[in-house]
Design an enzyme around this catalytic site. Structure first.
Site, PDB file in Angstrom:
ATOM      1  N   HIS A   5      -7.201  -5.913   0.230  1.00  0.00           N
ATOM      2  CA  HIS A   5      -6.052  -5.011   0.299  1.00  0.00           C
ATOM      3  C   HIS A   5      -5.001  -5.621   1.231  1.00  0.00           C
ATOM      4  CE1 HIS A   5      -4.107  -1.145   0.014  1.00  0.00           C
ATOM      5  NE2 HIS A   5      -4.170  -0.933   1.314  1.00  0.00           N
TER       6      HIS A   5
ATOM      7  N   LYS B 249       4.177   2.154  -2.486  1.00  0.00           N
ATOM      8  CA  LYS B 249       4.606   3.398  -3.144  1.00  0.00           C
ATOM      9  C   LYS B 249       6.056   3.681  -2.745  1.00  0.00           C
ATOM     10  CE  LYS B 249       0.046   5.362  -1.745  1.00  0.00           C
ATOM     11  NZ  LYS B 249      -1.023   4.843  -2.542  1.00  0.00           N
TER      12      LYS B 249
ATOM     13  N   SER C 283       0.821  -1.205   0.000  1.00  0.00           N
ATOM     14  CA  SER C 283       0.000   0.000   0.000  1.00  0.00           C
ATOM     15  C   SER C 283       0.864   1.268   0.000  1.00  0.00           C
ATOM     16  CB  SER C 283      -0.965  -0.052   1.173  1.00  0.00           C
ATOM     17  OG  SER C 283      -2.080   0.723   0.879  1.00  0.00           O
TER      18      SER C 283
ATOM     19  N   TRP D 235     -10.081   0.523  -5.017  1.00  0.00           N
ATOM     20  CA  TRP D 235      -9.547   1.838  -4.629  1.00  0.00           C
ATOM     21  C   TRP D 235      -8.126   2.010  -5.172  1.00  0.00           C
ATOM     22  CZ3 TRP D 235     -10.913   6.429  -3.110  1.00  0.00           C
ATOM     23  CH2 TRP D 235     -10.124   7.212  -2.285  1.00  0.00           C
TER      24      TRP D 235
HETATM   25  C1  GCU Z   1      -5.334   4.836   1.991  1.00  0.00           C
HETATM   26  C2  GCU Z   1      -4.778   5.658   0.858  1.00  0.00           C
HETATM   27  C3  GCU Z   1      -3.986   4.802  -0.127  1.00  0.00           C
HETATM   28  C4  GCU Z   1      -2.974   3.971   0.607  1.00  0.00           C
HETATM   29  C5  GCU Z   1      -3.636   3.200   1.705  1.00  0.00           C
HETATM   30  C6  GCU Z   1      -2.692   2.373   2.580  1.00  0.00           C
HETATM   31  O1  GCU Z   1      -6.330   3.991   1.509  1.00  0.00           O
HETATM   32  O2  GCU Z   1      -5.838   6.309   0.236  1.00  0.00           O
HETATM   33  O3  GCU Z   1      -3.341   5.602  -1.078  1.00  0.00           O
HETATM   34  O4  GCU Z   1      -2.269   3.147  -0.278  1.00  0.00           O
HETATM   35  O5  GCU Z   1      -4.312   4.068   2.568  1.00  0.00           O
HETATM   36  O6  GCU Z   1      -1.529   2.706   2.739  1.00  0.00           O
HETATM   37  O7  GCU Z   1      -3.185   1.381   3.158  1.00  0.00           O
END
Ligand code: GCU
Length: 417
Positions: A397, A259, A255, A346
């Site tokens: 997720h 990044k 997540s 998402w």
């Molecule tokens: C939120 C955010 C995402 C991110 C995520 C996470 O949902 O909007 O961009 O990747 O958190 O880190 O779990």
């Protein structure tokens, strides 16, 4: 407007029925966000819109990148500079010094399967100094240096007492990873740089400030770049451990940490490969593609992740000088593995896949295999034939056991070539 008219419109406003609350999820349970720009989350492929991506193999001056030398000496540095200036931010020259200390070595960890080393990194000196606890599990009885999985976690790594409240409980398959002959190293991403709107008040970022400075200047690192830099400092330490093969360190993040892993791999070629799980917007998924979380959402909800000027791109995605295929390409020729989940729209798994496709020309130019398809593969069918890997799992997720298995198969194949 006359006084009477103002009074009338105020009265009207007072009488107007309150707008019904806007739904926070669509019929399928996908999150709906209403950005200040007016943008509302889209989950309809038919409404994704048209976009054109910056060509990875065309320089800013319009010249084509003809070979690996041009990529390495011209296009790659140009893209790193754009990413530093416009997206993630540059590491300040004043970034703190780091001192590492092995505070404990524990044989017989994980039921006797591992030797655990507890390493503490100390960033900076004095009152503001910051520490980071790293757990390193080395398979018991390993005869030669072993490769390493380095995972950035939301929770404390095994062996470090958990905090009362954790933002997310990671599944930490340390034993399975050890059974594969790897060492497993991990740290909690927020320990040395917090993840909230006040993060600039402390952590590693504050240690880099000039006198009187209170937040990163425009173009200096947001927290994704800070966390990436911290991962590199952990790698520095792993390099000093003779039990580890530091040329084979796989960086894993989920997540927002996916990044982070992509940018860490882009900046630090010592990472052998990167696994970016469900990394989504400003990770692997294309920002220009209007699906799931949007750039506008990130700019509004997590502005500290990126350079301070980043919100200028809200509602102006086509003006971005880069898109996610380029952060992937900055890892080339090293392997990058990307995953998404059916229940995690998402993060736009399809947009992640399309970014891998669009990074393909750089991998091919450097003599590596691309993702091996141009249309979204069937669910639960990993694409691992090249140096760009993809797995679209049934599920949410998370990093699934099937993701891990596909990742290791992907790495084995890349090493065998
Ligand atoms: C939120 C955010 C995402 C991110 C995520 C996470 O949902 O909007 O961009 O990747 O958190 O880190 O779990």
């Amino acid at each position: 407007m006359s006084g009477a008219l103002v009074a009338a419109s105020v009265a009207q406003a007072a009488e107007a029925p309150a707008a019904p609350p806007r739904p926070t999820k669509d019929a399928k349970g996908n999150p709906l966000r209403y950005a200040a720009t007016g943008h509302v989350s889209n989950y309809d492929e038919a409404k994704v819109g048209n976009y054109s991506l910056p060509d990875p193999l065309v320089l800013a001056n319009g010249r084509s990148v003809k070979d690996a030398v041009m990529w390495t000496t011209q296009r790659r540095p140009e893209l790193v500079t754009l990413y530093e200036r416009e997206i993630f931010g540059a590491v300040p020259a004043t970034a703190p010094r780091v001192r590492a200390e092995v505070v404990a070595t524990e044989p017989g960890a994980l039921g006797g399967k591992a030797v655990r080393k507890h390493v503490v990194l100390h960033f900076g000196e004095g009152e503001r100094a910051v520490t980071l606890n790293v757990s390193v599990f080395v398979p018991a009885g390993a005869k030669k240096p072993v490769p390493v999985v380095l995972q950035m976690l939301f929770s404390n790594p095994p062996g470090i007492p958990q905090l009362a409240k954790m933002p997310f409980n990671d599944a930490v398959p340390a034993e399975e990873i050890l059974a594969r002959g790897y060492a497993y190293a991990a740290f909690r991403y927020t320990e040395a740089q917090a993840d909230n709107a006040k993060t600039h008040e402390g952590g590693v970022q504050a240690l880099a400030y000039a006198p009187g400075q209170t937040r990163p200047t425009p173009g200096e690192w947001g927290t994704i770049a800070t966390w990436s830099w911290i991962a590199s400092r952990v790698l520095d330490q792993l390099e000093t451990d003779a039990a580890l093969d530091a040329k084979r360190v796989l960086l894993v993040g989920h997540s927002r940490l996916g990044k982070t892993a992509l940018w860490a791999g882009a900046r630090d070629a010592r990472f052998e490969a990167v696994f970016a799980s469900c990394s989504g917007e400003m990770g692997a998924s294309l920002a220009r593609r209007d699906y799931g979380e949007s750039l506008d959402d990130v700019a509004a909800n997590f502005p500290w992740w990126l350079v301070s000027t980043f919100p200028k791109y809200a509602g102006r995605w086509s003006e971005l000088p880069v898109d996610s295929h380029l952060v992937i390409a900055l890892n080339a020729p090293r392997p990058v593995f990307v995953t998404g989940g059916t229940e995690d729209q998402w993060a736009d798994p399809h947009g992640e896949f399309l970014a891998l496709v669009a990074a393909g020309p750089v991998y091919r130019l450097l003599g590596k295999g691309d993702v091996g398809a141009t249309t979204l593969p069937a669910l639960d069918t990993p694409l691992i034939s090249g140096a760009l890997g993809f797995h679209y799992h049934t599920g949410g997720h998370v990093i699934t056991p099937a993701d891990w298995a596909a990742f290791f198969a992907f790495i084995d194949q890349n090493r065998a070539r």
